[in-house]
Each structure stands twice: as structure tokens, then as C-alpha cells.
Scaffold this active site. Structure first.
Site, PDB file in Angstrom:
ATOM      1  N   CYS A 115       0.302  -4.434   0.777  1.00  0.00           N
ATOM      2  CA  CYS A 115       1.590  -4.485   1.456  1.00  0.00           C
ATOM      3  C   CYS A 115       1.362  -4.685   2.948  1.00  0.00           C
ATOM      4  O   CYS A 115       0.312  -4.304   3.479  1.00  0.00           O
ATOM      5  CB  CYS A 115       2.335  -3.175   1.193  1.00  0.00           C
ATOM      6  SG  CYS A 115       3.866  -2.986   2.103  1.00  0.00           S
TER       7      CYS A 115
ATOM      8  N   SER B 295       2.540  -3.163   5.416  1.00  0.00           N
ATOM      9  CA  SER B 295       2.357  -1.936   6.184  1.00  0.00           C
ATOM     10  C   SER B 295       0.918  -1.425   6.112  1.00  0.00           C
ATOM     11  O   SER B 295       0.481  -0.676   6.989  1.00  0.00           O
ATOM     12  CB  SER B 295       3.360  -0.852   5.772  1.00  0.00           C
ATOM     13  OG  SER B 295       3.525  -0.800   4.395  1.00  0.00           O
TER      14      SER B 295
ATOM     15  N   HIS C 101      -1.163  -0.620   9.624  1.00  0.00           N
ATOM     16  CA  HIS C 101      -2.002   0.547   9.912  1.00  0.00           C
ATOM     17  C   HIS C 101      -3.402   0.117  10.339  1.00  0.00           C
ATOM     18  O   HIS C 101      -4.001   0.697  11.240  1.00  0.00           O
ATOM     19  CB  HIS C 101      -2.099   1.439   8.672  1.00  0.00           C
ATOM     20  CG  HIS C 101      -2.867   2.713   8.894  1.00  0.00           C
ATOM     21  ND1 HIS C 101      -2.277   3.863   9.357  1.00  0.00           N
ATOM     22  CD2 HIS C 101      -4.185   3.009   8.745  1.00  0.00           C
ATOM     23  CE1 HIS C 101      -3.196   4.812   9.474  1.00  0.00           C
ATOM     24  NE2 HIS C 101      -4.353   4.319   9.097  1.00  0.00           N
TER      25      HIS C 101
ATOM     26  N   HIS D 279      -0.288   1.893  -1.223  1.00  0.00           N
ATOM     27  CA  HIS D 279       0.814   2.765  -1.629  1.00  0.00           C
ATOM     28  C   HIS D 279       1.770   2.055  -2.579  1.00  0.00           C
ATOM     29  O   HIS D 279       2.619   2.697  -3.185  1.00  0.00           O
ATOM     30  CB  HIS D 279       1.597   3.229  -0.392  1.00  0.00           C
ATOM     31  CG  HIS D 279       2.094   2.085   0.429  1.00  0.00           C
ATOM     32  ND1 HIS D 279       1.283   1.431   1.323  1.00  0.00           N
ATOM     33  CD2 HIS D 279       3.277   1.449   0.450  1.00  0.00           C
ATOM     34  CE1 HIS D 279       1.976   0.444   1.881  1.00  0.00           C
ATOM     35  NE2 HIS D 279       3.180   0.427   1.355  1.00  0.00           N
TER      36      HIS D 279
ATOM     37  N   CYS E 247       7.178  -0.293  -3.252  1.00  0.00           N
ATOM     38  CA  CYS E 247       7.464  -0.439  -1.823  1.00  0.00           C
ATOM     39  C   CYS E 247       8.300  -1.684  -1.554  1.00  0.00           C
ATOM     40  O   CYS E 247       9.503  -1.625  -1.448  1.00  0.00           O
ATOM     41  CB  CYS E 247       6.167  -0.466  -1.005  1.00  0.00           C
ATOM     42  SG  CYS E 247       6.442  -0.555   0.774  1.00  0.00           S
TER      43      CYS E 247
END
Length: 306
Positions: free
Chosen positions: A47, A49, A53, A69, A104
């Protein structure tokens, strides 16, 4: 199960430091404590995100980390008193290597349109950014009955994919020498009813707001970022627009994810069309490179068999 209550060893893709490839390591996973479950992950998707990170946010205390996630798996053991944060239990017939996307990105984009913006039938929408979240937002607008869905992205290669999910028009900001809000206002006789920002860029967030029609336009922030302040002129809101944010598409995971799985199994929601690559966990850095360079929509990593 034989491993219940015991420490287990498993493979993980570990980020030791920012801006560096992940390393496949053997890690130990403790048995679940109160309000925890231990889940055997079968499939996970990369993903944006995760990239945020790894490459952008770079908190000093955020490493080492096991990223990932957007996943689906099987509950392996349960700690005492798991009531508050129960995992979403889904139809066992659902293919985990497809429905992991609902963990997600797809719920985030789809729900931003149907739950947060509350797109109405016959309306005109603009979606900024055509990654998986943006494409899911397009699909949400279509599902809600929007008659016109304008897809906005600087990469024209993405339009054919956007059509699959219901986009009716495509606008590349690079093709115009005027603000994109002005372009959209001219296309729609004053602005769109709903706009969804699915990039995570504060300048694009402002453009998306300004692209809404005065009086009743609704703009939703969907793209994830926490690096810069966003700004707008007060008149943009005083004139009657609404600016909203959406986390996980406004879904409550425990109920919303099973509902979306059911919708997928009933062919009311697309998932397969988002998956452009399938790889193994050992190829995680290849999957990250594909996303970093915009060469995929979603790559699903098979982690283990079930």
C-alpha cells in the site's frame, strides 16, 4: 492449535532504516496478550502508506519496523478478553489473495465516495489521483449513481484503467496552462458536486476544494500525509463548500469489511481488476519499486499457504 500460547518464529520483511530495501528476517512473535490476536497472514498487498513510512515520513523511532497492513489471514490464537478490537470475520468462501485489498485501499477510496462524500445519483464527481485508492473512489462514485466522473492525473496511461471502474472523462493537468479548478469549472458549468483528493498532496487538496461548485460542493481529503499544513482562502468555504476528511472510507472494519467482501462475492464491487502483479514475500522490494515508480496498481504478495 499446537502453537497457541507459545512464541512462534516466522518470516518477515523488516525495514531497518528509512530509504533502504527491506530485509527478509526470521522473527519471533509472542503469544497474544489481552485484547490481541495472532493471525497467520496468507496474503498482503503493498500500500502507498507503506512507502510513506519508508521514504517520506522517516520518524526517528519508527525503525526497525515490519510494514504491511493490507492483509488477510487466519486467526491462529487469541489472547484473553478480545472484545474491543475484534478482527473482521469474513465469508470463508472469499479468496484471501483478493479480499486482502479490502484491508485498506479499496475500502478507503470506495467508502470516501459512498460514506463520507455521500455521492448522490445523477451528480458530477472529480477524483484526483488514480492509484488504487483513487480508482476505488471512482468505483464508489459509479456505485452511488454519479452520471459524470472526471478522473484527474498527470499520467495519461492510467485513464484506460479508470474507465474500467466507471470514469467518463480524463483530465491531465499537464495539458493545461490554467489551474485545474478552472478547467473543471469550464467542463461542468461552475464546478463538480463532489471532489475526492486521493494523492496525499496539500496543493492538490486545495485544487480539489476549489474545483467544487459554490453553494453545495463537497470535497473529501482521502490521500494520506502528515508532513505539511494545507491552506485555502476563507471565501472557498464561506461560499458554501464543505471540506471533509475520511479515514478508511468511513467504514467500521468489523462490520464494513464483511459487507464489502459480500459485495465482491456478489460481483457488486471489483477487486481482481486492481491486481496488476502477484509476487512472493521474497520479492517485496520489487513490489515496492513498482509502486514507487507508478508501474502497478496493486501487487499482492503471497506470504504462506493455508
Amino acid at each position: 492449535m499446537a502453537t497457541a500460547g507459545k512464541v512462534i518464529k516466522c518470516k518477515a520483511a523488516v525495514a531497518w532504516e528509512p530509504n533502504k530495501p527491506l530485509v527478509i528476517e526470521e522473527i519471533e512473535v509472542a503469544p497474544p496478550q489481552a485484547n490481541e490476536v495472532r493471525i497467520k497472514i496468507v496474503a498482503t498487498a503493498v500500500c502507498h502508506s507503506d512507502l510513506y513510512h519508508l521514504f517520506e515520513e522517516m520518524p526517528e523511532d519508527g525503525f526497525p519496523a515490519v510494514l504491511g497492513h493490507e492483509a488477510a489471514g487466519i486467526v491462529e490464537s487469541v489472547g484473553p478478553g478480545v472484545t474491543e478490537f475484534q478482527p473482521a470475520k469474513i465469508d470463508p468462501a472469499a479468496p484471501l489473495d483478493k479480499v486482502c485489498l479490502l484491508g485498506c485501499g479499496i475500502c478507503t477510496g470506495f467508502g470516501a465516495a459512498v460514506n463520507t462524500a455521500k455521492v448522490e445519483p445523477g451528480s458530477t464527481c472529480a477524483v484526483f489521483g488514480l492509484g488504487a485508492v483513487g480508482l476505488a473512489a471512482v468505483m464508489g462514485c459509479k456505485s452511488a449513481g454519479a452520471k459524470r466522473i472526471i478522473a484527474v492525473d498527470v499520467n495519461p496511461d492510467k485513464f484506460e484503467k479508470a474507465k474500467v471502474f466507471g470514469a467518463t472523462d480524463f483530465v491531465n493537468p499537464k495539458d493545461h496552462n490554467k489551474p485545474i479548478s478552472q478547467v473543471l469549472a469550464e467542463m461542468t458549468n461552475g464546478g463538480v458536486d463532489y471532489s475526492l483528493e486521493c494523492v496525499g498532496n496539500v496543493a492538490v487538496m486545495r485544487s480539489a476544494l476549489e474545483s467544487c461548485v459554490k453553494g453545495w460542493g463537497v470535497s473529501v481529503l482521502v490521500g494520506w500525509t502528515d508532513m505539511h499544513d494545507f491552506a485555502a482562502r476563507p471565501i472557498q468555504l464561506i461560499s458554501g463548500r464543505t471540506w471533509k476528511g475520511s479515514l478508511f472510507g468511513g467504514f467500521k472494519g468489523k462490520d464494513g469489511v464483511p459487507e464489502m467482501v459480500k459485495a465482491y462475492l456478489e460481483k457488486k464491487v471489483k477487486l481482481d481488476e486492481f491486481i496488476t502483479h502477484t509476487m512472493t514475500l521474497d520479492q517485496v522490494n520489487d513490489a515496492i519499486d513498482l509502486m514507487k515508480h507508478g508501474k502497478c496498481v496493486r501487487t499482492v504478495l503471497s506470504v504462506c499457504s493455508h
